[in-house]
Design a protein around this motif. Structure first.
Motif, PDB file in Angstrom:
ATOM      1  N   MET A  42       0.868  -1.189   0.000  1.00  0.00           N
ATOM      2  CA  MET A  42       0.000   0.000   0.000  1.00  0.00           C
ATOM      3  C   MET A  42       0.898   1.229   0.000  1.00  0.00           C
ATOM      4  N   ARG A  43       0.631   2.173  -0.882  1.00  0.00           N
ATOM      5  CA  ARG A  43       1.479   3.357  -0.980  1.00  0.00           C
ATOM      6  C   ARG A  43       0.613   4.617  -1.076  1.00  0.00           C
ATOM      7  N   THR A  44       1.242   5.764  -0.879  1.00  0.00           N
ATOM      8  CA  THR A  44       0.522   7.042  -0.810  1.00  0.00           C
ATOM      9  C   THR A  44       0.627   7.798  -2.139  1.00  0.00           C
ATOM     10  N   TYR A  45      -0.511   8.236  -2.664  1.00  0.00           N
ATOM     11  CA  TYR A  45      -0.517   9.001  -3.927  1.00  0.00           C
ATOM     12  C   TYR A  45      -1.497  10.171  -3.848  1.00  0.00           C
ATOM     13  N   THR A  46      -1.315  11.131  -4.753  1.00  0.00           N
ATOM     14  CA  THR A  46      -2.146  12.337  -4.789  1.00  0.00           C
ATOM     15  C   THR A  46      -3.280  12.155  -5.799  1.00  0.00           C
ATOM     16  N   PRO A  47      -4.525  12.328  -5.379  1.00  0.00           N
ATOM     17  CA  PRO A  47      -5.592  12.341  -6.386  1.00  0.00           C
ATOM     18  C   PRO A  47      -5.448  13.623  -7.204  1.00  0.00           C
ATOM     19  N   VAL A  60      -4.106   9.712 -11.545  1.00  0.00           N
ATOM     20  CA  VAL A  60      -2.949   9.663 -10.646  1.00  0.00           C
ATOM     21  C   VAL A  60      -1.687   9.742 -11.503  1.00  0.00           C
ATOM     22  N   ASP A  61      -0.757  10.601 -11.132  1.00  0.00           N
ATOM     23  CA  ASP A  61       0.532  10.676 -11.832  1.00  0.00           C
ATOM     24  C   ASP A  61       1.576   9.912 -11.026  1.00  0.00           C
ATOM     25  N   PHE A  62       2.201   8.924 -11.651  1.00  0.00           N
ATOM     26  CA  PHE A  62       3.210   8.094 -10.983  1.00  0.00           C
ATOM     27  C   PHE A  62       4.604   8.444 -11.494  1.00  0.00           C
ATOM     28  N   VAL A  63       5.532   8.688 -10.565  1.00  0.00           N
ATOM     29  CA  VAL A  63       6.947   8.778 -10.938  1.00  0.00           C
ATOM     30  C   VAL A  63       7.454   7.344 -11.100  1.00  0.00           C
ATOM     31  N   LEU A  64       8.104   7.077 -12.216  1.00  0.00           N
ATOM     32  CA  LEU A  64       8.710   5.754 -12.422  1.00  0.00           C
ATOM     33  C   LEU A  64      10.146   5.838 -11.919  1.00  0.00           C
ATOM     34  N   HIS A  65      10.305   5.658 -10.611  1.00  0.00           N
ATOM     35  CA  HIS A  65      11.627   5.872 -10.008  1.00  0.00           C
ATOM     36  C   HIS A  65      12.462   4.605  -9.998  1.00  0.00           C
ATOM     37  N   GLY A  66      11.839   3.440 -10.263  1.00  0.00           N
ATOM     38  CA  GLY A  66      12.606   2.185 -10.223  1.00  0.00           C
ATOM     39  C   GLY A  66      11.918   1.176  -9.332  1.00  0.00           C
ATOM     40  N   GLY A 123      10.134  -0.920  -6.299  1.00  0.00           N
ATOM     41  CA  GLY A 123       9.036  -0.569  -5.389  1.00  0.00           C
ATOM     42  C   GLY A 123       7.740  -1.026  -6.029  1.00  0.00           C
ATOM     43  N   PRO A 124       6.826  -1.590  -5.243  1.00  0.00           N
ATOM     44  CA  PRO A 124       5.601  -2.134  -5.821  1.00  0.00           C
ATOM     45  C   PRO A 124       4.787  -1.115  -6.621  1.00  0.00           C
ATOM     46  N   ALA A 125       4.749   0.143  -6.150  1.00  0.00           N
ATOM     47  CA  ALA A 125       3.939   1.142  -6.846  1.00  0.00           C
ATOM     48  C   ALA A 125       4.564   1.519  -8.190  1.00  0.00           C
ATOM     49  N   SER A 126       5.857   1.852  -8.145  1.00  0.00           N
ATOM     50  CA  SER A 126       6.535   2.269  -9.375  1.00  0.00           C
ATOM     51  C   SER A 126       6.576   1.129 -10.398  1.00  0.00           C
ATOM     52  N   THR A 127       6.832  -0.082  -9.924  1.00  0.00           N
ATOM     53  CA  THR A 127       6.920  -1.234 -10.829  1.00  0.00           C
ATOM     54  C   THR A 127       5.551  -1.512 -11.457  1.00  0.00           C
ATOM     55  N   GLY A 134       7.642  15.197   3.843  1.00  0.00           N
ATOM     56  CA  GLY A 134       8.561  14.204   3.275  1.00  0.00           C
ATOM     57  C   GLY A 134       7.731  13.234   2.450  1.00  0.00           C
ATOM     58  N   TYR A 135       7.897  13.231   1.145  1.00  0.00           N
ATOM     59  CA  TYR A 135       7.054  12.389   0.271  1.00  0.00           C
ATOM     60  C   TYR A 135       7.651  10.994   0.085  1.00  0.00           C
ATOM     61  N   TRP A 136       8.945  10.861   0.248  1.00  0.00           N
ATOM     62  CA  TRP A 136       9.604   9.557   0.167  1.00  0.00           C
ATOM     63  C   TRP A 136      10.931   9.704   0.899  1.00  0.00           C
ATOM     64  N   LYS A 137      11.551   8.573   1.214  1.00  0.00           N
ATOM     65  CA  LYS A 137      12.817   8.666   1.948  1.00  0.00           C
ATOM     66  C   LYS A 137      13.820   7.709   1.329  1.00  0.00           C
ATOM     67  N   LEU A 138      14.963   8.254   1.057  1.00  0.00           N
ATOM     68  CA  LEU A 138      16.032   7.483   0.428  1.00  0.00           C
ATOM     69  C   LEU A 138      16.271   6.184   1.197  1.00  0.00           C
ATOM     70  N   GLY A 139      16.225   5.038   0.503  1.00  0.00           N
ATOM     71  CA  GLY A 139      16.523   3.750   1.135  1.00  0.00           C
ATOM     72  C   GLY A 139      15.419   3.211   2.031  1.00  0.00           C
ATOM     73  N   THR A 140      14.260   3.852   2.061  1.00  0.00           N
ATOM     74  CA  THR A 140      13.162   3.411   2.935  1.00  0.00           C
ATOM     75  C   THR A 140      11.951   3.015   2.099  1.00  0.00           C
ATOM     76  N   VAL A 141      11.388   1.857   2.450  1.00  0.00           N
ATOM     77  CA  VAL A 141      10.203   1.371   1.755  1.00  0.00           C
ATOM     78  C   VAL A 141       8.964   1.962   2.429  1.00  0.00           C
ATOM     79  N   ASN A 142       8.025   2.453   1.646  1.00  0.00           N
ATOM     80  CA  ASN A 142       6.735   2.946   2.156  1.00  0.00           C
ATOM     81  C   ASN A 142       6.906   3.979   3.270  1.00  0.00           C
ATOM     82  N   HIS A 143       7.554   5.073   2.949  1.00  0.00           N
ATOM     83  CA  HIS A 143       7.719   6.167   3.916  1.00  0.00           C
ATOM     84  C   HIS A 143       6.330   6.661   4.342  1.00  0.00           C
TER      85      HIS A 143
HETATM   86  C1  LIG Z   1       1.157  12.856   0.736  1.00  0.00           C
HETATM   87  C2  LIG Z   1       1.961  12.142  -0.360  1.00  0.00           C
HETATM   88  C3  LIG Z   1       1.552  12.221  -1.680  1.00  0.00           C
HETATM   89  C4  LIG Z   1       2.290  11.582  -2.691  1.00  0.00           C
HETATM   90  N1  LIG Z   1       1.880  11.687  -3.994  1.00  0.00           N
HETATM   91  C5  LIG Z   1       2.597  11.085  -4.976  1.00  0.00           C
HETATM   92  C6  LIG Z   1       2.167  11.155  -6.352  1.00  0.00           C
HETATM   93  O1  LIG Z   1       1.093  11.688  -6.669  1.00  0.00           O
HETATM   94  N2  LIG Z   1       2.972  10.580  -7.296  1.00  0.00           N
HETATM   95  C7  LIG Z   1       4.150   9.927  -6.970  1.00  0.00           C
HETATM   96  O2  LIG Z   1       4.832   9.426  -7.873  1.00  0.00           O
HETATM   97  N3  LIG Z   1       4.553   9.827  -5.684  1.00  0.00           N
HETATM   98  C8  LIG Z   1       3.803  10.368  -4.690  1.00  0.00           C
HETATM   99  N4  LIG Z   1       4.202  10.242  -3.386  1.00  0.00           N
HETATM  100  C9  LIG Z   1       5.434   9.497  -3.103  1.00  0.00           C
HETATM  101  C10 LIG Z   1       5.211   7.975  -3.055  1.00  0.00           C
HETATM  102  O3  LIG Z   1       4.296   7.654  -2.005  1.00  0.00           O
HETATM  103  C11 LIG Z   1       6.559   7.277  -2.789  1.00  0.00           C
HETATM  104  O4  LIG Z   1       7.460   7.574  -3.813  1.00  0.00           O
HETATM  105  C12 LIG Z   1       6.435   5.793  -2.588  1.00  0.00           C
HETATM  106  O5  LIG Z   1       7.553   5.354  -1.824  1.00  0.00           O
HETATM  107  C13 LIG Z   1       6.420   4.989  -3.894  1.00  0.00           C
HETATM  108  O6  LIG Z   1       6.246   3.627  -3.577  1.00  0.00           O
HETATM  109  P1  LIG Z   1       7.081   2.474  -4.302  1.00  0.00           P
HETATM  110  O7  LIG Z   1       6.370   1.200  -3.996  1.00  0.00           O
HETATM  111  O8  LIG Z   1       7.298   2.830  -5.740  1.00  0.00           O
HETATM  112  O9  LIG Z   1       8.499   2.492  -3.582  1.00  0.00           O
HETATM  113  P2  LIG Z   1       8.858   1.974  -2.084  1.00  0.00           P
HETATM  114  O10 LIG Z   1       8.647   0.494  -1.985  1.00  0.00           O
HETATM  115  O11 LIG Z   1       8.136   2.808  -1.076  1.00  0.00           O
HETATM  116  O12 LIG Z   1      10.413   2.313  -2.017  1.00  0.00           O
HETATM  117  C14 LIG Z   1      11.390   1.505  -2.690  1.00  0.00           C
HETATM  118  C15 LIG Z   1      12.671   2.302  -2.893  1.00  0.00           C
HETATM  119  O13 LIG Z   1      12.429   3.363  -3.826  1.00  0.00           O
HETATM  120  C16 LIG Z   1      12.867   4.612  -3.308  1.00  0.00           C
HETATM  121  N5  LIG Z   1      11.883   5.651  -3.750  1.00  0.00           N
HETATM  122  C17 LIG Z   1      10.580   5.750  -3.393  1.00  0.00           C
HETATM  123  N6  LIG Z   1      10.001   6.793  -4.025  1.00  0.00           N
HETATM  124  C18 LIG Z   1      10.963   7.379  -4.780  1.00  0.00           C
HETATM  125  C19 LIG Z   1      10.969   8.504  -5.640  1.00  0.00           C
HETATM  126  N7  LIG Z   1       9.866   9.261  -5.874  1.00  0.00           N
HETATM  127  N8  LIG Z   1      12.115   8.814  -6.270  1.00  0.00           N
HETATM  128  C20 LIG Z   1      13.255   8.059  -6.068  1.00  0.00           C
HETATM  129  N9  LIG Z   1      13.311   6.974  -5.259  1.00  0.00           N
HETATM  130  C21 LIG Z   1      12.173   6.634  -4.614  1.00  0.00           C
HETATM  131  C22 LIG Z   1      12.873   4.432  -1.786  1.00  0.00           C
HETATM  132  O14 LIG Z   1      13.831   5.283  -1.191  1.00  0.00           O
HETATM  133  C23 LIG Z   1      13.208   2.963  -1.622  1.00  0.00           C
HETATM  134  O15 LIG Z   1      14.608   2.781  -1.602  1.00  0.00           O
HETATM  135  C24 LIG Z   1       3.460  10.848  -2.351  1.00  0.00           C
HETATM  136  C25 LIG Z   1       3.836  10.735  -1.009  1.00  0.00           C
HETATM  137  C26 LIG Z   1       3.096  11.375  -0.007  1.00  0.00           C
HETATM  138  C27 LIG Z   1       3.524  11.243   1.433  1.00  0.00           C
END
Ligand SMILES: Cc1cc2nc3c(=O)[nH]c(=O)nc-3n(C[C@H](O)[C@H](O)[C@H](O)COP(=O)(O)OP(=O)(O)OC[C@H]3O[C@@H](n4cnc5c(N)ncnc54)[C@H](O)[C@@H]3O)c2cc1C
Length: 277
Positions: A91-96, A108-114, A116-120, A260-269
């Motif tokens: 479960m992850r946090t996103y902006t409507p 929903v706009d997703f950053v493809l950061h690499g 992580g379940p949401a990005s993947t 803090g929207y995400w944290k370096l090296g942390t899953v599901n901030h």
């Molecule tokens: C209030 C709020 C609103 C948000 N809205 C959005 C949104 O609309 N769109 C969006 O894309 N994100 C948004 N985020 C950020 C998103 O919740 C995180 O990026 C989340 O960790 C993505 O989950 P994941 O499963 O991809 O990665 P995770 O499993 O959580 O993390 C895996 C790894 O990826 C790294 N990582 C996570 N996110 C990023 C990133 N953005 N860039 C680089 N490395 C990253 C972590 O440090 C970790 O090492 C929001 C966060 C908050 C708190």
């Protein structure tokens, strides 16, 4: 930090226990299906989710959030979360971004950061796939009478910035400072307000998160007095930039909202990191 207006808080009675005592009620999970996938830039995908269960999903303020539940490996569809069951692992946090209540749709706009379940998931998303959505959680109260607005953050906060810009009146002035991986991520931002957007590049090394923002902010100097600031990016960078604004640039603490929207090296901030520690 949460604020309460004592005048608006009724005295606890047997029929209405104190808000502190009440367990936090979870919103019901809503089953949604992907109906559209758009590529906005190499690392940003806009995904439209739709479903009859979005009936009543309303967003009061910009930059609010919701929880999305993704399938676990091997699943085609996530299990429906039980009201009092354990929290879903993926479960992850996103902006409507845009809610179209009449057709039960949310973008929903997703950053493809690499990894992580949401990005993947977002990188492979196709129409017909199913997620669960919960929320929304609270957003940002825009001060419509503020002399100026300043939005500082990285690509993960771009959707939140778009919702804030959409809420500003034509008389407002907004500066936006955004850090993305490279120039290919830049795109037009829409608002009735007068917007001055400045994009900075971090490069592909995420350990550098926030450095380009900090450098650009130091170069730009202190914002005009009274400017309202919404700051959202990687958690450690958010703390550094908050400190820079308050301690070096003399910005009044109450004018800065940090997230803090995400944290370096942390899953599901967590979704409630305000950097006030
Ligand atoms: C209030 C709020 C609103 C948000 N809205 C959005 C949104 O609309 N769109 C969006 O894309 N994100 C948004 N985020 C950020 C998103 O919740 C995180 O990026 C989340 O960790 C993505 O989950 P994941 O499963 O991809 O990665 P995770 O499993 O959580 O993390 C895996 C790894 O990826 C790294 N990582 C996570 N996110 C990023 C990133 N953005 N860039 C680089 N490395 C990253 C972590 O440090 C970790 O090492 C929001 C966060 C908050 C708190």
């Amino acid at each position: 930090m949460s604020t309460t207006n004592p005048a608006a808080t009724p005295a606890p009675t047997a029929a209405s226990p104190s808000p502190e005592a009440a367990p936090r009620k979870r919103r019901p999970p809503r089953r949604v299906q992907v109906t559209r996938v758009q590529t906005l830039s190499p690392l940003m995908r806009r995904i439209t989710l739709q479903g009859a269960e979005l009936e009543g999903f309303e967003v009061a303020d910009p930059a609010c959030y919701m929880k999305l539940i993704f399938p676990e490996p091997g699943q085609t569809e996530p299990d429906r979360p039980l009201p009092d069951g354990p929290r879903a692992k993926s479960m992850r946090t996103y902006t409507p971004l845009a809610v179209r209540a009449d057709v039960h749709e949310v973008d929903v706009d997703f950053v493809l950061h690499g990894d992580g379940p949401a990005s993947t998931w977002a990188a492979q998303a196709q129409p017909g796939q199913v997620l669960y959505l919960m929320g929304p959680g609270p957003g940002y109260k825009v001060a419509l009478d503020a002399p100026a607005h300043f939005l500082i953050g990285d690509d993960s906060a771009l959707p939140a910035f778009e919702t804030i810009l959409a809420a500003l009146p034509a008389t407002a002035q907004a500066r936006v400072l955004i850090e993305v991986v490279d120039a290919a991520e830049e795109r037009p931002l829409h608002s009735a307000a007068k917007v001055d957007a400045h994009w900075t590049a971090r490069g592909s090394d995420n350990t550098q998160a926030g450095q380009a923002l900090e450098a650009a902010l130091r170069k730009a100097g202190a914002p005009a007095p009274g400017t309202r600031i919404y700051l959202a990016c990687e958690a450690a960078a958010m703390r550094r930039i908050r400190k820079l604004l308050i301690e070096e640039l003399g910005v009044e603490r109450s004018l800065v909202v940090g997230r803090g929207y995400w944290k370096l090296g942390t899953v599901n901030h967590p979704d409630h990191d305000y950097g006030e520690d």
